[in-house]
Design a protein around this motif. Structure first.
Motif, PDB file in Angstrom:
ATOM      1  N   LEU A   1      12.026-113.226 -35.299  1.00  0.00           N
ATOM      2  CA  LEU A   1      12.060-114.071 -36.495  1.00  0.00           C
ATOM      3  C   LEU A   1      13.490-114.269 -36.959  1.00  0.00           C
ATOM      4  N   TYR A   2      14.272-113.198 -36.958  1.00  0.00           N
ATOM      5  CA  TYR A   2      15.667-113.287 -37.388  1.00  0.00           C
ATOM      6  C   TYR A   2      16.440-114.291 -36.532  1.00  0.00           C
ATOM      7  N   ASP A   3      16.297-114.173 -35.205  1.00  0.00           N
ATOM      8  CA  ASP A   3      17.011-115.092 -34.314  1.00  0.00           C
ATOM      9  C   ASP A   3      16.591-116.542 -34.544  1.00  0.00           C
ATOM     10  N   ALA A   4      15.297-116.757 -34.804  1.00  0.00           N
ATOM     11  CA  ALA A   4      14.818-118.118 -35.075  1.00  0.00           C
ATOM     12  C   ALA A   4      15.443-118.660 -36.358  1.00  0.00           C
ATOM     13  N   MET A   5      15.552-117.811 -37.388  1.00  0.00           N
ATOM     14  CA  MET A   5      16.135-118.246 -38.658  1.00  0.00           C
ATOM     15  C   MET A   5      17.624-118.536 -38.505  1.00  0.00           C
ATOM     16  N   VAL A   6      18.306-117.784 -37.631  1.00  0.00           N
ATOM     17  CA  VAL A   6      19.710-118.077 -37.341  1.00  0.00           C
ATOM     18  C   VAL A   6      19.821-119.442 -36.668  1.00  0.00           C
ATOM     19  N   ASN A   7      18.948-119.704 -35.706  1.00  0.00           N
ATOM     20  CA  ASN A   7      18.974-120.981 -34.988  1.00  0.00           C
ATOM     21  C   ASN A   7      18.661-122.165 -35.895  1.00  0.00           C
ATOM     22  N   LEU A   8      17.883-121.913 -36.952  1.00  0.00           N
ATOM     23  CA  LEU A   8      17.527-122.985 -37.886  1.00  0.00           C
ATOM     24  C   LEU A   8      18.447-122.999 -39.110  1.00  0.00           C
ATOM     25  N   ASN A   9      19.580-122.299 -39.003  1.00  0.00           N
ATOM     26  CA  ASN A   9      20.603-122.338 -40.048  1.00  0.00           C
ATOM     27  C   ASN A   9      20.116-121.775 -41.389  1.00  0.00           C
ATOM     28  N   MET A  10      19.197-120.825 -41.323  1.00  0.00           N
ATOM     29  CA  MET A  10      18.658-120.232 -42.547  1.00  0.00           C
ATOM     30  C   MET A  10      19.338-118.915 -42.903  1.00  0.00           C
TER      31      MET A  10
ATOM     32  N   GLN B   1      15.965-136.023 -27.253  1.00  0.00           N
ATOM     33  CA  GLN B   1      15.122-136.311 -26.094  1.00  0.00           C
ATOM     34  C   GLN B   1      14.026-135.250 -25.886  1.00  0.00           C
ATOM     35  N   TRP B   2      14.097-134.165 -26.653  1.00  0.00           N
ATOM     36  CA  TRP B   2      13.127-133.090 -26.466  1.00  0.00           C
ATOM     37  C   TRP B   2      11.813-133.405 -27.150  1.00  0.00           C
ATOM     38  N   ASP B   3      10.716-133.068 -26.495  1.00  0.00           N
ATOM     39  CA  ASP B   3       9.439-133.113 -27.207  1.00  0.00           C
ATOM     40  C   ASP B   3       9.332-131.845 -28.058  1.00  0.00           C
ATOM     41  N   ASP B   4       8.288-131.753 -28.863  1.00  0.00           N
ATOM     42  CA  ASP B   4       8.175-130.625 -29.793  1.00  0.00           C
ATOM     43  C   ASP B   4       8.125-129.279 -29.069  1.00  0.00           C
ATOM     44  N   ALA B   5       7.399-129.231 -27.964  1.00  0.00           N
ATOM     45  CA  ALA B   5       7.283-127.968 -27.229  1.00  0.00           C
ATOM     46  C   ALA B   5       8.645-127.512 -26.713  1.00  0.00           C
ATOM     47  N   THR B   6       9.433-128.461 -26.176  1.00  0.00           N
ATOM     48  CA  THR B   6      10.768-128.110 -25.672  1.00  0.00           C
ATOM     49  C   THR B   6      11.669-127.648 -26.811  1.00  0.00           C
ATOM     50  N   PHE B   7      11.619-128.391 -27.922  1.00  0.00           N
ATOM     51  CA  PHE B   7      12.438-128.008 -29.066  1.00  0.00           C
ATOM     52  C   PHE B   7      12.087-126.600 -29.558  1.00  0.00           C
ATOM     53  N   LEU B   8      10.793-126.311 -29.709  1.00  0.00           N
ATOM     54  CA  LEU B   8      10.368-125.004 -30.220  1.00  0.00           C
ATOM     55  C   LEU B   8      10.793-123.881 -29.283  1.00  0.00           C
TER      56      LEU B   8
ATOM     57  N   LYS C   1      13.544-124.076 -27.257  1.00  0.00           N
ATOM     58  CA  LYS C   1      14.998-123.983 -27.386  1.00  0.00           C
ATOM     59  C   LYS C   1      15.395-123.264 -28.675  1.00  0.00           C
ATOM     60  N   ALA C   2      14.623-123.479 -29.730  1.00  0.00           N
ATOM     61  CA  ALA C   2      14.911-122.849 -31.016  1.00  0.00           C
ATOM     62  C   ALA C   2      14.387-121.420 -31.095  1.00  0.00           C
ATOM     63  N   LYS C   3      13.771-120.956 -30.001  1.00  0.00           N
ATOM     64  CA  LYS C   3      13.256-119.592 -29.896  1.00  0.00           C
ATOM     65  C   LYS C   3      12.179-119.301 -30.935  1.00  0.00           C
ATOM     66  N   LEU C   4      11.230-120.238 -31.028  1.00  0.00           N
ATOM     67  CA  LEU C   4      10.100-120.066 -31.939  1.00  0.00           C
ATOM     68  C   LEU C   4       8.791-119.828 -31.189  1.00  0.00           C
ATOM     69  N   ILE C   5       8.750-120.203 -29.906  1.00  0.00           N
ATOM     70  CA  ILE C   5       7.552-119.962 -29.099  1.00  0.00           C
ATOM     71  C   ILE C   5       7.962-119.234 -27.821  1.00  0.00           C
ATOM     72  N   ARG C   6       6.991-118.636 -27.157  1.00  0.00           N
ATOM     73  CA  ARG C   6       7.248-117.904 -25.899  1.00  0.00           C
ATOM     74  C   ARG C   6       6.332-118.447 -24.803  1.00  0.00           C
ATOM     75  N   GLN C   7       6.937-119.041 -23.803  1.00  0.00           N
ATOM     76  CA  GLN C   7       6.182-119.581 -22.674  1.00  0.00           C
ATOM     77  C   GLN C   7       5.049-120.492 -23.139  1.00  0.00           C
ATOM     78  N   GLY C   8       5.380-121.333 -24.117  1.00  0.00           N
ATOM     79  CA  GLY C   8       4.423-122.303 -24.631  1.00  0.00           C
ATOM     80  C   GLY C   8       3.415-121.746 -25.611  1.00  0.00           C
ATOM     81  N   LYS C   9       3.496-120.448 -25.925  1.00  0.00           N
ATOM     82  CA  LYS C   9       2.528-119.838 -26.850  1.00  0.00           C
ATOM     83  C   LYS C   9       3.146-119.646 -28.232  1.00  0.00           C
ATOM     84  N   ILE C  10       2.300-119.824 -29.242  1.00  0.00           N
ATOM     85  CA  ILE C  10       2.759-119.779 -30.630  1.00  0.00           C
ATOM     86  C   ILE C  10       2.926-118.326 -31.079  1.00  0.00           C
ATOM     87  N   THR C  11       4.110-118.009 -31.587  1.00  0.00           N
ATOM     88  CA  THR C  11       4.389-116.655 -32.080  1.00  0.00           C
ATOM     89  C   THR C  11       4.108-116.556 -33.579  1.00  0.00           C
ATOM     90  N   ARG C  12       4.072-115.324 -34.060  1.00  0.00           N
ATOM     91  CA  ARG C  12       3.914-115.103 -35.504  1.00  0.00           C
ATOM     92  C   ARG C  12       5.098-115.683 -36.265  1.00  0.00           C
TER      93      ARG C  12
END
Length: 559
Positions: free
Chosen positions: A356-365, A197-204, A206-217
């Motif tokens: 980055l590490y936390d994001a990779m953990v969340n994405l099962n990498m 049910q999440w849109d892309d912004a919500t998913f990103l 939740k997966a800790k890839l963006i901060r307050q709607g802004k794109i991280t490195r």
């Protein structure tokens, strides 16, 4: 640094007129203890870090009042060069002198200028597991405040969490986002229905890839469109695969930028992971396995991604040889040693790219509980393949994964029949490959009767050789009793009446232990012949440069 530059640097340091937290001088006219030198290395390296200096300096040949008196410390080039290795053995992170400059001063004195790199950001440097610092010009223990000041450098700065200004979700690859969603659900099965049910912004978020709607490195590295890499400039996010032949000649190459959640697999697929056949002991049927375990390869590559120092502007390299793979990433190794990782078997408390590490953990990498490296070792051991080889340098970390079996019995018996801990298996694996190990590890293995010989040319003990079916290798490495070599010389002279030094070399060198190099083997032959002369068994009737040995008259010894 050229000789004239080193002399200029020396003059610059002496013009200060006193020792400082990053400059120390010693007279050391005839010698200097390696333990004291190591303590100063630790202290000066740590103080250089705290003061934002690239290097600190230790000078030999200077009196307490700053007068140039010269030093005779290690005048031989080879012995002086060995200081770097000796120092790295006991220094954390295997850090050592950048250069040791030998300066011929205009007043006729010889001065040594030791160039000491600053401790890497976030990692205080120890000597024999003790941290040293400076109080003015005095050598002291590194106090807790300074230790924490260095350690907090890597905690407080996370490059990967930085915002890419002007970037938005449109700069992320839709296919990469779809793949990320799949990986996220695999990691978080309880959120499978909800995440639909999440849109892309919500998913990103939740997966800790963006901060307050802004794109991280981190989001650009893992999910960005190929052209979005420009948002990271001047940093570089690139994997370079290189194919080389057995002579090291480059045959092919390819570069892979973002999105790494997709292109990491593309780099992996370039590797020629052929089937490897070997015949188990006691069987007529060969076993086929992949040259490289897929989990081990992905874990090694993903570790490079997570721990790369992107600010260095370098690529992650994946070099494929016919029988091995070498993966390298820029940046120092934060845990300081592989042994520390294996023994602790827990998540690291500090990370270079925590976001980055936390994001990779969340994405099962990446392994979530910090056991990834230990699991790599365990898998290789279970496959009876050589263990991963880590090369940890001050600014780069490499791991070599072998694609063939050195001895199918070796690790199997060490692990199963002796029940050795993984740490000891790692050390014996290094000895099997001819790699050096630290003196404290040599003592550990000797205490368990696992190795014999003199460091650094160690070999497995007779008990290990018997279990691992390496008796022939053991005998070849251990050598034979000197009496055996004496008997061979006596028999040769009795048969041919005399022997030259060259003939003695030809007779004995091939029978000496393999752990000796060519020079050591020739020295061994010289010692055998000299002892036979001293014992009155033979005498030299030739010249000293061209000896000719015969049996001493009236000597009927059956040695």
């Amino acid at each position: 640094m050229k000789p004239e530059e080193a002399l200029s640097k020396l003059d610059e340091l002496l013009r200060i007129g006193r020792e400082t937290e990053v400059v120390e001088w010693k007279e050391a006219k005839y010698g200097y203890g390696s333990d004291d030198l190591g303590k100063y290395f630790s202290a000066l390296s740590n103080e250089a870090n705290l003061r934002g200096k690239q290097f600190a300096w230790f000078i030999m040949g200077i009196a307490d009042d700053g007068t140039i008196v010269g030093t005779n410390y290690r005048p031989d080039d080879k012995k002086r060069d060995s200081i770097k290795h000796e120092n790295a053995e006991h220094v954390s992170s295997s850090l050592t002198f950048r250069e040791i400059h030998e300066i011929a001063h205009p007043n006729g004195s010889r001065v040594l200028l030791f160039q000491i790199p600053a401790a890497p950001r976030g990692i205080p440097i120890s000597w024999k597991e003790h941290y040293y610092g400076r109080d003015g010009s005095s050598l002291t223990g590194l106090n807790l405040e300074k230790i924490e000041a260095i350690r907090n450098q890597s905690v407080n700065e996370d490059w990967s969490i930085g915002i890419c200004e002007n970037a938005n979700i449109e700069d992320l690859d839709p296919e990469a986002i779809r793949k990320a969603r799949e990986q996220f659900v695999q990691k978080n099965e309880r959120l499978a229905q909800e995440s639909n049910q999440w849109d892309d912004a919500t998913f990103l978020n939740k997966a800790k890839l963006i901060r307050q709607g802004k794109i991280t490195r981190a989001a650009i590295i893992l999910l960005g469109r190929p052209e979005s890499e420009s948002f990271l400039t001047p940093a570089v996010a690139k994997i370079t695969w290189i194919l080389k032949d057995e002579k090291g000649q480059e045959l092919d190459y390819a570069h892979f930028g973002p999105p790494w959640i997709l292109n990491g697999d593309e780099a992996y697929r370039r590797i020629r992971n052929l089937r490897y056949r070997h015949m188990p002991d006691g069987s007529l049927f060969p076993i086929e396995v992949d040259k490289y375990d897929s989990w081990v390869l992905r874990e090694a590559l993903h570790n490079c991604m997570a721990h790369q120092d992107y600010t260095k502007g370098e690529s992650i390299t994946l070099v494929e040889f016919p029988d091995k793979l070498l993966l390298e990433n820029a940046g120092f190794f934060i845990p300081q040693s592989i042994e520390a990782v294996i023994e602790r078997d827990a998540p690291e408390s500090r990370y270079r790219n925590r976001f980055l590490y936390d994001a990779m953990v969340n994405l099962n990498m990446i392994d979530t509980i910090g056991s990834g490296i230990k699991k790599m070792f365990q898998i290789q051991m279970d496959r009876y393949f050589p263990l991963p080889d880590y090369d940890i340098r001050p600014n780069r970390v490499g791991v070599t994964i072998m694609g063939h079996i050195l001895d199918p019995h070796y690790v199997q018996h060490l692990a199963s029949e002796l029940g050795l801990p993984l740490h000891d298996v790692m050390l014996l694996d290094k000895i099997q490959k001819g790699k050096p190990i630290k003196q404290k590890d040599v003592r550990r293995l000797r205490a368990r009767n696992l190795v014999e010989g003199r460091s650094p040319r160690l070999h497995i003990s007779s008990s290990i050789a018997a279990l691992s079916k390496q008796q022939a290798v053991y005998l070849q490495n251990r050598g034979l009793d000197n009496q055996h070599y004496v008997q061979l010389v006596i028999e040769h002279i009795r048969k041919f009446e005399r022997t030259t030094r060259r003939q003695a070399d030809e007779l004995l060198i091939t029978k000496l232990p393999n752990v000796l190099d060519d020079k050591q083997k020739k020295d061994k032959v010289h010692n055998i012949l000299s002892s036979m002369v001293r014992d009155g068994l033979i005498k030299n009737v030739g010249t000293r440069p061209k000896p000719n040995y015969i049996i001493v008259e009236n000597n009927d010894s059956d040695v």
